[in-house]
Design an enzyme around this catalytic site. Structure first.
Site, PDB file in Angstrom:
ATOM      1  N   LYS A 208       0.841  -1.200   0.000  1.00  0.00           N
ATOM      2  CA  LYS A 208       0.000   0.000   0.000  1.00  0.00           C
ATOM      3  C   LYS A 208       0.880   1.255   0.000  1.00  0.00           C
ATOM      4  CE  LYS A 208      -3.456   2.428   2.727  1.00  0.00           C
ATOM      5  NZ  LYS A 208      -4.460   2.392   3.765  1.00  0.00           N
ATOM      6  N   GLU A 214      10.323  -4.881   4.552  1.00  0.00           N
ATOM      7  CA  GLU A 214      10.338  -6.289   4.147  1.00  0.00           C
ATOM      8  C   GLU A 214      10.078  -6.422   2.649  1.00  0.00           C
ATOM      9  OE1 GLU A 214       8.815  -5.041   6.740  1.00  0.00           O
ATOM     10  OE2 GLU A 214       8.846  -6.427   8.450  1.00  0.00           O
ATOM     11  N   GLY A 274      -4.961  -1.690   4.799  1.00  0.00           N
ATOM     12  CA  GLY A 274      -4.192  -2.844   4.315  1.00  0.00           C
ATOM     13  C   GLY A 274      -4.907  -4.170   4.565  1.00  0.00           C
ATOM     14  N   ARG A 275      -5.427  -4.336   5.774  1.00  0.00           N
ATOM     15  CA  ARG A 275      -6.057  -5.622   6.132  1.00  0.00           C
ATOM     16  C   ARG A 275      -7.463  -5.763   5.555  1.00  0.00           C
ATOM     17  NH1 ARG A 275      -4.934  -2.278  10.221  1.00  0.00           N
ATOM     18  NH2 ARG A 275      -6.588  -1.412  11.511  1.00  0.00           N
ATOM     19  N   GLU A 360      -5.239  -6.434  14.576  1.00  0.00           N
ATOM     20  CA  GLU A 360      -4.672  -5.130  14.210  1.00  0.00           C
ATOM     21  C   GLU A 360      -5.783  -4.069  14.278  1.00  0.00           C
ATOM     22  OE1 GLU A 360      -2.798  -4.126  10.234  1.00  0.00           O
ATOM     23  OE2 GLU A 360      -0.972  -4.530  11.333  1.00  0.00           O
ATOM     24  N   HIS A 391      -7.055 -33.097  17.089  1.00  0.00           N
ATOM     25  CA  HIS A 391      -6.018 -33.983  17.627  1.00  0.00           C
ATOM     26  C   HIS A 391      -4.883 -33.187  18.249  1.00  0.00           C
ATOM     27  CE1 HIS A 391      -7.874 -37.603  15.995  1.00  0.00           C
ATOM     28  NE2 HIS A 391      -8.304 -36.778  15.050  1.00  0.00           N
ATOM     29  N   LYS A 515       9.087  -1.112  14.270  1.00  0.00           N
ATOM     30  CA  LYS A 515       9.721  -0.844  12.960  1.00  0.00           C
ATOM     31  C   LYS A 515      10.873   0.142  13.135  1.00  0.00           C
ATOM     32  CE  LYS A 515       5.536  -1.039  10.073  1.00  0.00           C
ATOM     33  NZ  LYS A 515       4.640  -0.269   9.227  1.00  0.00           N
TER      34      LYS A 515
END
Ligand code: F6P
Length: 551
Positions: A208, A214, A274-275, A360, A391, A515
């Site tokens: 965005k 990263e 973003g999400r 977030e 399990h 960050k």
């Protein structure tokens, strides 16, 4: 700015407190005494059948929760969101992921300008690009068609695309494969590029902001890898970036600075969080993989749930009721976590996707006017597909001491075709789905354990207390549309909870400090003694351990 209403000061909150103090959950008698319970507490939303009858919802609690929604103005805030008001107060932005799925011709105004026409312009560009890649018209530099799409992005620029790609695998074109690089750990890139033919790869750099460390680091590494591979094959790499890299961003200036032609870029807007962005150009990898029609159906599914949230009356409004119920579990029953259990292997990344969406958004300690929150907020969301989870951690849900509300999701039809005479493994699978919610609700008493002949010393260990709350969500099949409906359902649940808590669910300041520190510390890690000396003793000791043990 409209001030948040303090939910804890409302009369509905008081009423809920009283109801909770007197609440004796007993699903066995609740079902025996009220044959209408399922009818009263199950709902339809789009293609979804949502059964809240095994939740803690009672007629009184439902009425009080709906009063709470009224007192904190959920409907007004919802309408403010849909109409493009700047409800993301701390960033001064509208919140309009819902505009991404509005049909062409509709209109939503931001600062006096219609945004829906812009959405459809970008969609048309994405669809044209998707067709060109799928048909082989868009080729790599040596003229070979694209076979592998590598999305480079992180957070919302990764989790949505990868989750949806995995969920819709049966809809992916046979000659295409998508891979997703997100982590700055170089092994992520190394592993994902393994075995890829550079002549048939297309990288989609999705960010965005186009400033995320990263993503930009991985994109540079990928570009270097591509050029080296071409050089090693003796291929003239001039123009390779234009053929093998496209970008997705709101920041097309930064895209150009990176070296990607803006003509090969797909834009979106700051009013898409973003999400909340998988339905924007961030979903380009998915649009290529499943094709324009599949992607249009996916968006149509979102829109179906948006319309339900907007127009269904409160007593039948599924995102509203599920959001309010989560508030009840969190604030009145002390639930700190919420588990999501898809009975579909294709949805194996859905819980991870929901973690960003919910945590977030609602992991906040102040309200949108800057004042402290007045109750606990933001449950931990987690989960794994059934039956694997059965399990592993279901033990704790069945017999542990914590209350863990659970959402179970399943589909009537498998996404694979059964061969003639083949045992229907899907039936076994669904048997587990139905069995788990039943066991959680109704449990097994001491007498029932004894009747099975258990030794007296282990009777209590074998008792299932039951009365564990679940929500069952079923749909006919996991189609692109149904996936869109499911995502939008959880988006709106998250929104409802945020409004009750009075928080801005659309900012994420809590990710910034880490960050900033990572940038400073990278210097110390790389040998800057002055930077190292500035650090606290613990951080210094850790960096020194790293230096001493680095091979
Ligand atoms: O650091 C958190 C975050 O800002 C998320 O909200 C976002 O989805 C992710 O980073 C990636 O950001 P971008 O798409 O700008 O690279």
């Amino acid at each position: 700015m409209v001030k948040p209403v303090d939910a804890t000061q409302t009369s509905a909150w008081n009423e809920l407190k009283k109801l909770n103090d007197n609440l004796q959950v007993d699903f066995r008698s609740w079902f025996d005494d009220d044959p209408q319970r399922v009818e009263k507490h199950s709902y339809a939303a789009g293609d979804l059948f949502v059964d809240l009858s095994k939740s803690f919802m009672t007629d009184e609690i439902k009425a009080a929760l709906l009063n709470l929604a009224r007192e904190v103005n959920v409907v007004e805030r919802r309408d403010a969101m849909f109409s493009g008001e700047k409800i993301n107060v701390t960033e001064g932005r509208a919140v309009l992921h819902t505009a991404l799925r509005q049909p062409e011709g509709n209109s939503v105004l931001v600062d006096g300008e219609d945004v829906v026409s812009g959405v459809h312009e970008v969609l048309a560009k994405i669809f044209e690009f998707a067709e060109r890649v799928r048909s082989g018209e868009w080729c790599g530099i040596t003229g070979r068609p694209i076979q592998t799409i590598v999305n480079i992005g992180i957070g919302g620029s990764d989790l949505g695309p990868v989750m949806a790609y995995e969920a819709l695998k049966p809809y992916v074109a046979e000659n295409l494969e998508c891979r997703f690089i997100s982590n700055i750990d170089p092994t992520d890139l190394g592993e994902k590029l393994r075995g890829i033919d550079p002549e048939t790869v297309l990288f989609i750099v999705a960010s965005k902001t186009f400033t995320t460390l990263e993503t930009l680091t991985n994109a540079r590494q990928a570009r270097a890898w591509l050029l080296e591979e071409f050089e090693a094959r003796g291929i003239d790499a001039d123009g390779a970036v234009a053929k093998h890299f496209v970008a997705v961003s709101t920041n097309l200036k930064k895209v150009a600075e990176f070296g990607i032609d803006p003509a090969n870029s797909f834009g979106f807007w700051d009013w898409v969080g973003g999400r909340y962005s998988v339905g924007s150009a961030v979903g380009t990898s998915l649009a290529v993989a499943i094709g324009p029609q599949g992607f249009a159906d996916f968006l149509g599914g979102f829109n179906t749930m948006d319309e339900h949230f907007r127009h269904a009356e409160p007593s039948q409004n599924v995102p509203l009721l599920m959001g309010l119920l989560n508030v009840f579990y969190c604030n009145f029953r002390g639930a700190a976590t919420h588990v999501v259990l898809p009975y579909s292997q294709y949805l194996h990344r859905f819980p991870a996707y929901l973690q960003q969406l919910t945590m977030e958004s609602n992991g906040k300690r102040v309200r949108w006017d800057g004042t402290p929150v007045t109750s606990s907020t933001g449950e931990v969301f987690w989960g794994e597909p059934g039956t694997n989870g059965q399990h592993a951690f279901y033990q704790l849900i069945h017999q542990g001491t914590q209350l863990i509300p659970a959402d179970f999701i399943a589909f009537s039809n498998p996404t694979y075709a059964l061969k003639d005479g083949e045992a229907d493994q899907h039936e076994l699978f669904l048997g587990n789905f139905f069995g788990q919610t039943k066991a959680l609700a109704f449990g097994k008493t001491e007498d029932e354990v004894r009747a099975e002949g258990a030794r007296e010393e282990i009777v209590s260990a074998r008792v299932f207390p039951g009365n564990k709350p679940t929500t069952s969500i079923m749909a006919p099949a996991l189609t692109p549309s149904v996936l869109g409906q499911l995502i939008a359902l959880y988006e709106h649940i998250t929104f409802v909870q945020g409004i009750v808590w009075g928080i801005d669910s659309f900012d994420q300041w809590g990710v910034e400090l880490g960050k900033q520190m990572a940038n400073q510390l990278t210097k110390a890690v790389a040998g800057d003694e002055e930077e190292l000396a500035k650090q606290d003793l613990s951080t210094r000791a850790l960096i020194e351990f790293y230096r001493d043990t680095r091979f």
